[in-house]
Design a protein around this motif. Structure first.
Motif, PDB file in Angstrom:
ATOM      1  N   VAL A   1      26.456  47.863  34.167  1.00 25.51           N
ATOM      2  CA  VAL A   1      26.335  48.918  35.793  1.00 25.51           C
ATOM      3  C   VAL A   1      25.639  50.440  35.386  1.00 25.51           C
TER       4      VAL A   1
ATOM      5  N   ILE B   1      28.469  40.253  35.216  1.00 21.09           N
ATOM      6  CA  ILE B   1      28.434  40.823  36.624  1.00 21.09           C
ATOM      7  C   ILE B   1      28.478  39.921  37.716  1.00 21.09           C
TER       8      ILE B   1
ATOM      9  N   SER C   1      22.983  49.791  39.783  1.00 14.18           N
ATOM     10  CA  SER C   1      22.742  48.593  39.322  1.00 14.18           C
ATOM     11  C   SER C   1      23.427  47.669  38.677  1.00 14.18           C
ATOM     12  N   THR C   2      23.911  46.343  39.047  1.00 16.27           N
ATOM     13  CA  THR C   2      25.308  45.653  37.788  1.00 16.27           C
ATOM     14  C   THR C   2      24.220  44.286  37.722  1.00 16.27           C
TER      15      THR C   2
ATOM     16  N   SER D   1      30.182  42.823  43.304  1.00 16.19           N
ATOM     17  CA  SER D   1      30.533  44.844  42.811  1.00 16.19           C
ATOM     18  C   SER D   1      30.244  45.062  44.309  1.00 16.19           C
TER      19      SER D   1
ATOM     20  N   ALA E   1      33.320  47.137  39.624  1.00 14.77           N
ATOM     21  CA  ALA E   1      33.047  45.858  39.286  1.00 14.77           C
ATOM     22  C   ALA E   1      33.391  44.301  38.642  1.00 14.77           C
TER      23      ALA E   1
ATOM     24  N   GLN F   1      29.372  49.860  30.014  1.00 12.53           N
ATOM     25  CA  GLN F   1      29.873  48.474  30.068  1.00 12.53           C
ATOM     26  C   GLN F   1      30.617  49.132  28.857  1.00 12.53           C
TER      27      GLN F   1
ATOM     28  N   HIS G   1      18.123  46.214  32.221  1.00 10.81           N
ATOM     29  CA  HIS G   1      18.850  44.654  32.553  1.00 10.81           C
ATOM     30  C   HIS G   1      18.018  43.721  30.998  1.00 10.81           C
TER      31      HIS G   1
ATOM     32  N   HIS H   1      33.733  41.141  36.328  1.00 11.47           N
ATOM     33  CA  HIS H   1      33.164  40.374  35.192  1.00 11.47           C
ATOM     34  C   HIS H   1      33.847  39.255  35.108  1.00 11.47           C
TER      35      HIS H   1
END
Length: 385
Positions: A289, A318, A282-283, A321, A331, A304, A265, A333
């Motif tokens: 994601v 994000i 993971s976000t 989630s 998710a 994405q 990320h 946003h």
């Protein structure tokens, strides 16, 4: 956990509630700092132009939602100081809650259902408990700052994590904490229970592991360069942690060692979830994601949505989630879009634009629905087949 699930906006995402259809930003960045530290006041007003929530819904940002399968109820908490109990099949603009519970102590930041009791953590540091019918209320005191997270332990106990840097182990049957988990130098951001241990994450960049039987600090896990924003259990021996530095680490609780670390990320990690097999979702604040193979540390999927024109980097971040039946992830946003992704194929299963961003998300145990708490107070059910 008795068919219970809970979810809320991620610790690092508190910073974004102001100025994004959530709470009003104060001058000089004061409001931004206070929200990031969990000390925002529930009395502050929504920005002009923010949608108005339907009658009977919350008046301000929804911060946390919990689902109880057996009772088929959803419980929502908000910065308006109220906790609402909903029929899980009737949550939409025209629907009204079954019960309205007044937190009485400012914003409510976290809520879970433990057995047949609703437990919520407030801005004042107090914890309030009602039975499932909204009766027999009692108040637990001990924290001196907002209670940001709650985690169930066994059938009638839970752990509270607070910005006062402490965690407490509680029993539903007692009004004093069973154990005090104290040792972090800054406020806590998350707590997860793994077997007879609890792991707490903090703004001090560390994770501490505690024996819940004795209250002893078993180990301190160090390695993240910035604050630890989220935790999740992988199995009885391992947890995953995400940080504002964008890194994810896998920790062995028995050895107190980091088994693996990976960074995918570009901005802060805002959520972690165990998904099917040995996978981890993971976000991030980068709007992505990712699905990781815990065994190899390799990223096997990246999801994405297409970027919007003229959007700022953090607009697609994000903020909340939740996982549906271990193979799909919901998710939310900040650009008010909610996306559902298949964790195996990486394909988009659904996408919906909301009037405001979903600041809290929880999914039903059967994987058929997601319950969204929106930034301006509305509750909404998203059917997912």
């Amino acid at each position: 956990t008795g068919g219970c699930a809970a979810g809320g906006f991620d610790a690092d995402a508190r910073d974004g509630l102001r100025g994004r259809g959530g709470l009003r930003r104060r001058r000089g960045g004061e409001g931004r700092d206070r929200m990031a530290n969990g000390t925002a006041c529930a009395s502050e007003k929504l920005l002009p132009g923010t949608p108005e929530a339907p009658a009977g819904h919350h008046g301000f940002t929804v911060t946390s939602v919990a689902y109880h399968q057996e009772k088929q109820i959803v419980v929502s908490a908000s910065t308006d100081g109220k906790v609402l109990v909903w029929n899980a099949d009737k949550i939409d603009a025209q629907d009204k809650p079954l019960k309205i519970l007044d937190g009485k102590n400012g914003a409510v930041w976290s809520v879970i259902v433990v057995g047949n009791f609703i437990v919520c953590g407030s801005e004042s540091g107090q914890i309030r408990i009602w039975d499932i019918n909204g009766e027999n209320e009692k108040t637990l005191t001990g924290h001196t700052a907002p209670v940001c997270k709650l985690s169930q332990f066994g059938s009638n106990q839970f752990v509270s994590a607070s910005r006062d840097s402490k965690a407490f182990l509680w029993s539903l049957e007692k009004e004093e904490p069973l154990k005090t988990l104290s040792g972090h130098s800054k406020g806590l951001t998350d707590v997860v229970v793994v077997g007879g241990r609890a792991a707490t994450s903090s703004l001090d960049n560390t994770i501490k592991v505690w024996d819940l039987a004795s209250g002893e600090n078993l180990s301190t896990l160090e390695g993240h360069a910035l604050q630890v924003t989220c935790l999740t259990a992988i199995d009885d021996e391992r947890i995953a942690s995400g940080s504002a530095d964008g890194e994810i680490r896998i920790w062995n609780l028995s050895t107190a060692k980091c088994d693996k670390s990976f960074k995918g990320h570009g901005m802060s990690v805002t959520g972690l979830h165990k998904v099917s097999g040995s996978k981890l979702a993971s976000t991030g604040w980068d709007g992505v994601v990712k699905i990781w193979d815990v065994g190899t540390g390799k990223c096997v999927q990246t999801m994405q949505p297409a970027p919007e024109k003229n959007a700022k980097d953090a607009d697609g971040g994000i903020c909340a989630s939740s996982v549906l039946s271990e193979d799909r992830i919901v998710a939310s946003h900040f650009n008010k879009q909610v996306n559902v992704w298949d964790c195996q194929s990486g394909k988009s299963l659904a996408s919906k634009a909301m009037k405001g961003f979903a600041s809290a998300v929880v999914t039903s145990i059967d994987g058929k629905g997601a319950y969204l708490g929106l930034s301006y107070g509305e509750m909404h059910k998203l059917d997912v087949q």
